[in-house]
Design an enzyme around this catalytic site. Structure first.
Site, short mmCIF file in Angstrom:
data_model
loop_
_atom_site.label_atom_id
_atom_site.label_comp_id
_atom_site.label_asym_id
_atom_site.label_seq_id
_atom_site.Cartn_x
_atom_site.Cartn_y
_atom_site.Cartn_z
N ASP A 59 -10.40 -7.27 0.29
CA ASP A 59 -9.65 -6.45 1.23
C ASP A 59 -9.18 -7.40 2.34
OD1 ASP A 59 -8.47 -4.28 2.50
OD2 ASP A 59 -10.29 -3.06 2.55
N HIS A 71 -11.90 -1.28 9.25
CA HIS A 71 -10.91 -2.00 10.05
C HIS A 71 -11.50 -2.43 11.40
CE1 HIS A 71 -8.34 0.22 7.21
NE2 HIS A 71 -7.49 -0.78 7.36
N ARG A 108 3.99 2.66 3.02
CA ARG A 108 4.84 1.73 3.78
C ARG A 108 6.33 2.04 3.62
NH1 ARG A 108 0.13 1.01 6.10
NH2 ARG A 108 -1.27 -0.40 4.96
N ARG A 112 -7.60 9.91 1.20
CA ARG A 112 -7.02 8.90 0.31
C ARG A 112 -7.75 8.87 -1.02
NH1 ARG A 112 -7.68 3.69 3.83
NH2 ARG A 112 -6.72 2.73 1.99
N ASP A 148 0.87 -1.18 0.00
CA ASP A 148 0.00 0.00 0.00
C ASP A 148 0.90 1.23 0.00
OD1 ASP A 148 -2.86 -1.00 0.43
OD2 ASP A 148 -1.82 -2.00 2.07
N LYS A 160 -9.21 0.14 -5.80
CA LYS A 160 -9.94 -0.18 -4.57
C LYS A 160 -10.84 1.00 -4.21
CE LYS A 160 -6.04 1.15 -1.62
NZ LYS A 160 -4.93 0.67 -0.79
N HIS A 161 -11.90 0.77 -3.45
CA HIS A 161 -12.37 -0.51 -2.87
C HIS A 161 -13.69 -0.82 -3.55
CE1 HIS A 161 -9.94 1.54 0.25
NE2 HIS A 161 -9.53 0.34 0.58
#
Length: 326
Positions: free
Chosen positions: A245, A177, A73, A134, A65, A164-165
């Site tokens: 996901d 999450h 990351r 995002r 990601d 995504k998504h």
């Protein structure tokens, strides 16, 4: 040859242990996903991506990601700290292409050949803060144009984009999450706004589902809903490789093995499992089994679009990007 119907990310550290090598060799996941815990320096990352491919004995896809902003990351000092996508959407299509082409060049240089981006969710006034910046904007046509520029920039760098998504997370006011978001909009509204960017980019090679429930269409979350996966395939027209996901997210119910089985039964091609020990990954790998013939066909089509990166004057492209986004 049919590989495991998984993309696995339960890599504990900066290099593989002997136990991890043995597990991945047996599990034979289609691909891998990396996280901040796996990233230290370019040389270390090149060694790790090489170890992963050696473990499965082939040039497996390795994704990450790397959207920019909070979801990134690879970070400074070795890589560029990119602003959040929404913060730069106004800079235009060329700036978005440059941004993701440069991200792609950074990734490919360390052996990463896929990026879980662009995010095609359409931002709304009440989009949950975990997602809002995002996104690429609140107009579905503009989101599609910017998403195309981002995807094309990645592809030119030899990196497979994962949109995504699917079929759209923008209306969600909960963080998937932690909870299962419920979007109460009528189907006509969803078709006109939320689904539209995915329809416009339905030719791209890879996509990721949303853990969201759309009561107007089905009671199950999209990831585990045959109705919603059929909508992604037929109404949206996406025939690319479709991964879930992360099934370790709390939006889904049941054990992780049950979540994996339900997602594949609904029509997903691959199960994405991001966080867990070998002992936690084993039942998911068993439940997922091997890829279906259709998934294998889509995987081959995706791999056919993984090309050598274009030669690029990185300094010149970076200068152009900085000028456009100043």
């Amino acid at each position: 040859m049919s590989h495991g119907a998984t993309i696995l990310g339960g890599i504990a550290g900066l290099s593989l242990t002997a136990d991890e090598v043995a597990f991945f060799r047996d599990a034979d996941p289609w691909g891998f996903i990396l996280f901040g815990r796996n990233v230290d320096s370019p040389d270390q990352l090149r060694r790790l991506t090489g170890q992963l491919r050696e473990a499965v004995g082939r040039d497996a896809v390795i994704t990450v990601d790397q959207e920019g902003g909070r979801v990134q990351r690879l970070r400074a000092p070795h890589w560029i700290d990119w602003p959040a996508p929404l913060d730069q959407a106004a800079a235009g299509l060329r700036a978005m292409w440059l941004r993701y082409h440069l991200i792609g060049q950074e990734l490919r240089a360390v052996g990463i050949d896929s990026n879980c981006a662009p995010t095609l969710d359409v931002a709304q006034a009440d989009t949950h803060p975990f997602l809002r910046n995002r996104c690429l904007g609140s107009d579905p046509d503009r989101v599609a144009e910017l998403g195309r520029a981002a995807a094309d920039g990645l592809l030119a760098a030899g990196v497979l984009p994962v949109v995504k998504h699917m079929p759209g997370h923008g209306r969600a006011v909960a963080d998937s999450h932690h909870d299962l978001p419920v979007v109460e909009a009528a189907e006509a509204e969803l078709q006109a706004l939320d689904f539209a960017p995915f329809r416009a980019l339905s030719d791209l090679p890879m996509g990721m589902t949303a853990h969201i429930r759309f009561p107007a269409l089905d009671d199950a979350p999209a990831t585990a809903s045959s109705r919603m996966i059929a909508l992604i395939r037929q109404d949206i027209g996406f025939d690319g490789l479709l991964m879930t996901d992360d099934i370790t997210m709390n939006a889904l119910s049941g054990t992780e093995a049950e979540r994996a089985a339900a997602s594949l039964a609904a029509g997903c091609d691959l199960v994405l499992h991001c966080n867990g020990t070998i002992a936690q990954m084993q039942p998911v790998v068993a439940a997922a089994g091997t890829m279906s013939a259709e998934a294998g066909r889509r995987a081959e089509a995706a791999l056919a679009r993984r090309v050598a990166p274009q030669r690029a004057d990185i300094a010149a492209l970076m200068g152009e990007w900085r000028a456009l986004t100043a």
